[in-house]
Design an enzyme around this catalytic site. Structure first.
Site, PDB file in Angstrom:
ATOM      1  N   ASP A  12       0.413  -1.068   0.576  1.00 54.97           N
ATOM      2  CA  ASP A  12       0.452  -0.146  -0.047  1.00 54.97           C
ATOM      3  C   ASP A  12       1.086   1.215   0.116  1.00 54.97           C
ATOM      4  OD1 ASP A  12      -2.047   1.795   0.587  1.00 54.97           O
ATOM      5  OD2 ASP A  12      -2.038   1.684   2.562  1.00 54.97           O
ATOM      6  N   ASP A  14      -0.493   5.562   0.931  1.00 55.50           N
ATOM      7  CA  ASP A  14      -0.552   6.046   2.143  1.00 55.50           C
ATOM      8  C   ASP A  14      -0.767   5.460   3.185  1.00 55.50           C
ATOM      9  OD1 ASP A  14      -0.899   8.736   1.009  1.00 55.50           O
ATOM     10  OD2 ASP A  14      -1.920   8.070   0.079  1.00 55.50           O
ATOM     11  N   ASP A 168      -1.174  -0.729   5.907  1.00 53.24           N
ATOM     12  CA  ASP A 168      -1.683  -0.132   7.537  1.00 53.24           C
ATOM     13  C   ASP A 168      -2.865  -0.166   7.691  1.00 53.24           C
ATOM     14  OD1 ASP A 168      -2.294   1.826   5.146  1.00 53.24           O
ATOM     15  OD2 ASP A 168      -3.044   3.058   6.864  1.00 53.24           O
TER      16      ASP A 168
END
Length: 219
Positions: A12, A14, A168
């Site tokens: 991922d 961000d 995250d």
């Protein structure tokens, strides 16, 4: 040398590679304020990070008339573009990516960012050449739909069973589950550790340095 467990490592962007969670939350809240809407709290705004932008605004600010969401997105982009040049990679990301690339792993990105947004970020960080393939939310289905991982593996000729998704948010880990890939959580981004752990990731890293060490030993 022992055979690796994975051939393709998908990240991922961000909150996983880029330290952008707090800025994204503030920009979502600023967009709501600009339009006189109820301002999502920090938890609600951070929960939608990783989704495609339109979907994120619909989840963060439910119940608006459909015609209002494009204006919310426009205001979000206005605030984000004013700050995105100030965003930085988490400590150790550049070294980790260089090391993994040198070891022969395929590296990819699956992100809720738009193509324009990701390309700008990759250009700013000089990481464009590090990744073998990338997928953005405006090109396919948004997370947690498995399409991003399915498309990346097809493009690179890889097997989902030998692919690991690192992120995250629960959106990242649920996408991995839905695709039949492995998942690794990072605890320093948008979603709390207990929510990530509920999706049974192979590992949950508290820092990029710890993630890098785990990948070297186990990937």
């Amino acid at each position: 040398m022992a055979r690796k467990n994975f051939d393709l490592i998908v990240f991922d962007w961000d909150g996983t590679l880029m330290d952008s969670t707090a800025i994204i939350v503030k920009c979502i809240q600023a967009a709501a304020k600009d339009l006189g809407l109820a301002i999502p709290d920090n938890k609600a705004a951070s929960h939608v990070i990783g989704l495609g932008l339109m979907e994120a605004m619909q989840v963060a600010m439910p119940g608006l008339d459909a015609s209002q969401y494009p204006r919310v997105v426009e205001r979000y982009r206005y605030h984000y573009l004013a700050q995105d040049q100030d965003l930085t990679l988490f400590d150790g990301v550049r070294e980790m990516l260089a090391d993994l690339s040198q070891q022969g792993y395929f590296l990819a990105i699956a992100t809720g960012k738009s193509r324009v947004g990701l390309n700008r970020a990759l250009h700013e960080t000089k990481l464009l050449s590090v990744f073998d393939a990338t997928r953005c939310a405006d090109e396919t289905f948004s997370k947690p739909h498995p399409a991003m991982l399915q498309e990346l593996t097809r493009e690179l000729g890889q097997d989902l069973k030998r692919t690991v998704m690192i992120g995250d948010t629960t959106h990242d880990l649920q996408m991995a589950v839905n695709a039949g890939a492995a998942g690794i959580a990072v605890q320093y981004g948008a979603h709390p550790a207990h929510e990530l752990q509920a999706l049974n990731p192979l590992f949950s890293a508290t820092s990029t340095v710890q993630l890098h060490a785990w990948l070297n030993d186990n990937a």
